[in-house]
Design a protein around this motif. Structure first.
Motif, PDB file in Angstrom:
ATOM      1  N   ILE A 707       0.800  -1.268  -0.013  1.00  0.00           N
ATOM      2  CA  ILE A 707      -0.086  -0.170  -0.050  1.00  0.00           C
ATOM      3  C   ILE A 707       0.812   1.160  -0.110  1.00  0.00           C
ATOM      4  N   SER A 708       0.725   2.118  -0.997  1.00  0.00           N
ATOM      5  CA  SER A 708       1.446   3.416  -0.831  1.00  0.00           C
ATOM      6  C   SER A 708       0.355   4.463  -0.752  1.00  0.00           C
ATOM      7  N   VAL A 709       0.888   5.290   0.172  1.00  0.00           N
ATOM      8  CA  VAL A 709      -0.060   6.525   0.493  1.00  0.00           C
ATOM      9  C   VAL A 709       0.858   7.723   0.249  1.00  0.00           C
ATOM     10  N   THR A 710       0.265   8.781  -0.333  1.00  0.00           N
ATOM     11  CA  THR A 710       0.989  10.126  -0.546  1.00  0.00           C
ATOM     12  C   THR A 710      -0.295  11.299   0.029  1.00  0.00           C
ATOM     13  N   ILE A 711       0.382  12.268   0.828  1.00  0.00           N
ATOM     14  CA  ILE A 711      -0.504  13.337   1.212  1.00  0.00           C
ATOM     15  C   ILE A 711       0.153  14.587   0.963  1.00  0.00           C
ATOM     16  N   GLU A 712      -0.336  15.715   0.291  1.00  0.00           N
ATOM     17  CA  GLU A 712       0.635  16.636  -0.250  1.00  0.00           C
ATOM     18  C   GLU A 712      -0.299  17.736  -0.093  1.00  0.00           C
ATOM     19  N   ASP A 713       0.080  19.031   0.755  1.00  0.00           N
ATOM     20  CA  ASP A 713      -0.626  19.963   0.814  1.00  0.00           C
ATOM     21  C   ASP A 713       0.060  21.521   0.486  1.00  0.00           C
ATOM     22  N   ASP A 714      -0.600  22.668   0.451  1.00  0.00           N
ATOM     23  CA  ASP A 714       0.055  23.627  -0.211  1.00  0.00           C
ATOM     24  C   ASP A 714       0.317  24.728   1.045  1.00  0.00           C
ATOM     25  N   GLY A 715       0.486  24.121   2.269  1.00  0.00           N
ATOM     26  CA  GLY A 715       0.368  25.073   3.519  1.00  0.00           C
ATOM     27  C   GLY A 715       1.887  25.571   3.689  1.00  0.00           C
ATOM     28  N   HIS A 716       1.954  25.926   5.001  1.00  0.00           N
ATOM     29  CA  HIS A 716       3.147  26.993   5.539  1.00  0.00           C
ATOM     30  C   HIS A 716       4.477  25.947   5.322  1.00  0.00           C
ATOM     31  N   GLY A 717       4.091  24.578   5.711  1.00  0.00           N
ATOM     32  CA  GLY A 717       5.418  23.749   5.605  1.00  0.00           C
ATOM     33  C   GLY A 717       6.042  23.914   7.011  1.00  0.00           C
ATOM     34  N   PHE A 718       7.183  23.007   7.000  1.00  0.00           N
ATOM     35  CA  PHE A 718       8.007  23.311   8.398  1.00  0.00           C
ATOM     36  C   PHE A 718       9.419  22.794   7.910  1.00  0.00           C
ATOM     37  N   ASN A 719      10.438  23.023   8.929  1.00  0.00           N
ATOM     38  CA  ASN A 719      11.669  22.539   8.667  1.00  0.00           C
ATOM     39  C   ASN A 719      11.994  21.014   9.213  1.00  0.00           C
ATOM     40  N   THR A 720      12.370  20.242   8.147  1.00  0.00           N
ATOM     41  CA  THR A 720      12.327  19.004   8.463  1.00  0.00           C
ATOM     42  C   THR A 720      13.605  18.339   9.063  1.00  0.00           C
TER      43      THR A 720
END
Length: 765
Positions: A707-720
């Motif tokens: 099972i492959s799941v990808t979740i992508e948003d256009d929000g503020h983001g953060f430092n990983t």
């Protein structure tokens, strides 16, 4: 307007895809269906990831993660390196150069270990490109030269022309134009020798170099040659770049008509290649030139076309700059309300994440608008903001130049100090050599004296020997013949006895040595066998202990999750059957009381209706909370239906959710469905509460590889960076739940550029 057209530097890339080749993708997918080995599947996944990298980062990471998972399980270093390289390419095409550098570095280490020279050199070239885009020119040049050395050692001509072109670009931007010309000409010589399709890129870079030195006729000459070479190869992207660069030459010379003509040609070339970013740049620049010529309606039409493309690309900086350009055009047309509206839009867009230069352009032109409208106070405020940003950018530029000059001065100073030390060392070495020569002369004299003494001693020894020989001759003459014979016989017997004894002793010693050697060998073999048995026993015990610990951890995790879900069910049931029923009973009793009461005034009736409305809303809230804690859709219809039901409840004005599922026609294991449902809940809540996103893309794909799941948003983001040290309960819960299913989860995010979460669950679960 200070900055109108960006002069594009052309660089040859090893993974340069003009448009998504659907035929090639379908061919690889068909090969994947019949692949009968792990190596073939890993290779095909990585090839698909590389093809998707420029246009579809979600699919690029999807296929790269599948290759990475299988390669890790099978310990295939080449497959792991290829997956990292594909992911790094996707990040590079999204201009996330710092994140790409990390993955390219890891891939380079593995290719170096596996001694795959060509792949290692290609990754080194990419490391140079990413350092170049981060303005770290010295580091870029170092990587390029390492790649060049390897390409020359394996006689890879195409690799040599690529990396020499890249070195020319780096030296040109560093300011060393002599070196840049040297490498460009070397690349051009190889291109002409091989009749390479990349010759147009080298010619365009030479044109840029002449443009930088204000030699406009030569710049136009080389840009024209580049256009013709790229046109012959049907390389529309680089043809458009050469046309765009030549337009900049004419614009610098205030020939706007020719500039618009070349920009229009460049736009046509980019449209043929499907290169939307190039089309956007041309449309924006055409609009800017029309503003300069006073053709405001034509400018606004062109800018609107650029704006649509910038919004499609989700480029906040591009959108904000184009919006303020439209506002500037309306200002010059004296349509002040329209101009004010566009400047407000530009400022709001810029606040979503962009660079200081964009804010400077907005504040500069907004100051002009307010001044034209008579709002001198706000005009002064915006002008002050613009000057502050401009001074900051100027100070940063000056600081960078000072640092570069300081570094150059320190280097020259160190070189001078080294030269002085070398001279001092040379003088000291000569002094030491003179002293050593004097010592050698003294030793030679001593040796000569010793030789004279030895010769004298030798003469004395010779005299003694002569005297001894004479004495022995006299003694022999005195012995009789019988005595001589007897002595000879006795001596012969004694020699034979001594020889026999010596042979016996040698035989005895040889036998003892042989026995001792055999004993030592047997002892060593016994020790090795014992150690081997002990090591295997220890290893088995350690493996059993690790397996037991792993099972205990799995059981503990499963127990915690089951307890959590059971508690959710209990609370949901209590809310629905207990509190819900009580609220319904209260509503019925209140209705009965209303029917029994008469002669109520309007105020009392309104108060009673408000209480009934609040009870209705409380019942709805209780039902919604109960449903979210244990949704019926998950229990009855499965994961896909439950997630779709959950996302449909979200207000699209707050967050628009796009859901894509594939292969979820049959029910999954309940633990998998619950875990993934909770993960989606957590991610959606994070996108709304923390990321402030407006768009969320969710993809579920179930196939034979898991099972492959990808979740992508256009929000503020953060430092990983340092994500493993984050104390956030949400991220830790996601990691724990996915680990329970033996899956992997990766975060790709950057401040102001959204977040991409990639999850892969292997088929064993």
């Amino acid at each position: 307007m200070k900055k109108w057209i960006l002069l594009i530097v052309c660089s040859i890339g090893f993974v340069c895809v003009k448009a998504q080749n659907s035929t090639q993708i379908n061919l690889l997918k068909n090969k994947l269906l019949i692949a009968n080995s792990d190596s073939a599947r890993i290779r095909l996944w990585n090839e698909l990831a590389l093809i998707y990298a420029p246009t579809d980062s979600a699919n690029a990471f999807l296929y790269a993660n599948q290759a990475l998972t299988l390669s890790t399980v099978r310990n295939r270093k080449s497959g792991i390196a290829g997956a990292w390289m594909a992911q790094a390419n996707a990040l590079e095409f999204k201009s996330k150069f710092k994140e790409a550098l990390v993955l390219f570095t890891k891939a380079a280490e593995l290719y170096h270990q596996t001694n795959e020279q060509e792949q290692y050199a290609i990754v080194l070239d990419h490391l140079g490109k990413n350092n170049y885009h981060l303005y770290q020119f010295d580091e870029a040049i170092s990587f390029y030269k390492q790649a060049e050395k390897i390409f020359r050692s394996i006689n890879n001509i195409n690799g040599i022309t690529v990396v020499t072109n890249d070195l020319g670009v780096a030296y040109s931007d560093k300011g060393d134009r002599e070196k840049a010309i040297e490498y460009y000409l070397e690349s051009l010589r190889i291109d002409e020798q091989l009749n390479s399709k990349h010759i147009g890129i080298t010619l365009s870079n030479l044109g840029k170099l002449f443009f930088d030195t204000h030699n406009y006729p030569e710049a136009i000459n080389y840009f024209n040659k580049s256009i013709q070479a790229n046109k012959a190869e049907a390389d529309f992207i680089n043809e458009g770049k050469a046309e765009l660069n030549m337009a900049n030459v004419y614009i610098t010379q205030i020939d706007y008509v020719k500039g618009v003509e070349l920009l229009t040609a460049a736009r046509t070339s980019f449209e043929k290649a499907g290169f939307k970013r190039g089309v956007q740049s041309c449309a924006n620049n055409i609009g800017a030139l029309n503003i300069r010529q006073g053709k405001y309606p034509e400018a606004i039409t062109s800018l609107h076309q650029a704006l649509e493309l910038a919004k499609e690309a989700k480029s906040n900086s591009g959108v904000a700059l184009i919006e303020q350009n439209i506002g500037y055009a309306y200002t010059l047309m004296k349509k002040y309300p329209d101009a004010l509206d566009w400047f407000n839009k530009a400022e709001q867009t810029a606040k979503q994440g962009t660079d200081p230069y964009t804010f400077g352009e907005i504040y500069n032109h907004r100051s002009m608008l307010d001044s034209a409208m008579g709002n001198y106070e706000t005009a002064l405020q915006y002008r002050s903001k613009y000057q502050t940003i401009n001074e900051k950018l100027l100070n940063e530029k000056i600081t960078k130049q000072v640092n570069e000059l300081q570094t150059k001065y320190d280097s020259e100073k160190k070189a001078h100090q080294i030269e002085i030390l070398n001279k001092d060392n040379s003088i000291k070495s000569l002094q030491i050599e003179n002293q050593q020569l004097e010592i050698d002369q003294q030793l030679f004299q001593i040796t000569a004296n010793k030789l004279s003494l030895a010769q004298a001693g030798l003469t004395i020894a010779q005299n003694d020997l002569t005297l001894k020989n004479k004495n022995e001759t006299i003694l022999k003459q005195e012995l009789t013949a019988v005595q001589k014979e007897k002595q000879i016989v006795e001596l012969d017997k004694q020699n034979k006895i001594n020889q026999l004894e010596l042979n016996y002793k040698n035989l005895e010693i040889s036998r003892k040595n042989t026995m001792l050697f055999i004993a030592i060998v047997l002892l060593l073999m016994g020790g090795l066998l014992g150690y081997s048995y002990y090591s295997r026993r220890q290893l088995k015990q350690e493996n059993r202990m690790q397996e037991m610990l792993r099972r205990q951890e799995d059981l503990a995790t499963k127990a915690v999750m089951e307890a959590e879900e059971n508690e959710r069910r209990r609370i949901a049931s209590d809310l629905h059957d207990g509190v819900g029923q009580m609220m319904s009973a209260a509503k019925m009793n209140l209705s009965a009381v209303e029917s029994d009461l008469h002669n109520l005034d309007e105020f009392q009736k309104e108060a009673l209706h408000k209480i009934q409305y609040q009870i209705d809303e409380s019942c709805k809230e209780i039902r919604m909370i109960s449903h979210n804690m244990m949704p019926n859709g998950l229990l009855k219809n499965g994961l896909g239906a439950a997630v779709r039901e959950f996302t449909n409840q979200i207000d699209t004005r707050v967050l628009k959710v796009n859901l894509y599922t594939e292969g979820l026609n049959e029910r999954l294991d309940s633990n998998i469905e619950i875990v993934l449902y909770r993960v989606i809940q957590e991610c959606v809540n994070n996108a709304i509460k923390h990321a402030k996103a407006s768009l969320l893309d969710i993809s579920f794909i179930l196939d034979k590889d898991g099972i492959s799941v990808t979740i992508e948003d256009d929000g503020h983001g953060f430092n990983t960076e340092g994500i493993q040290k984050f104390d956030g309960i949400g991220l830790r819960n996601i990691q724990t739940r996915v680990s329970f299913l033996k899956g992997v989860v990766e975060w790709y995010s950057e401040i102001g550029k959204g977040t991409l979460i990639s999850i892969h669950i292997p088929p064993a679960n």
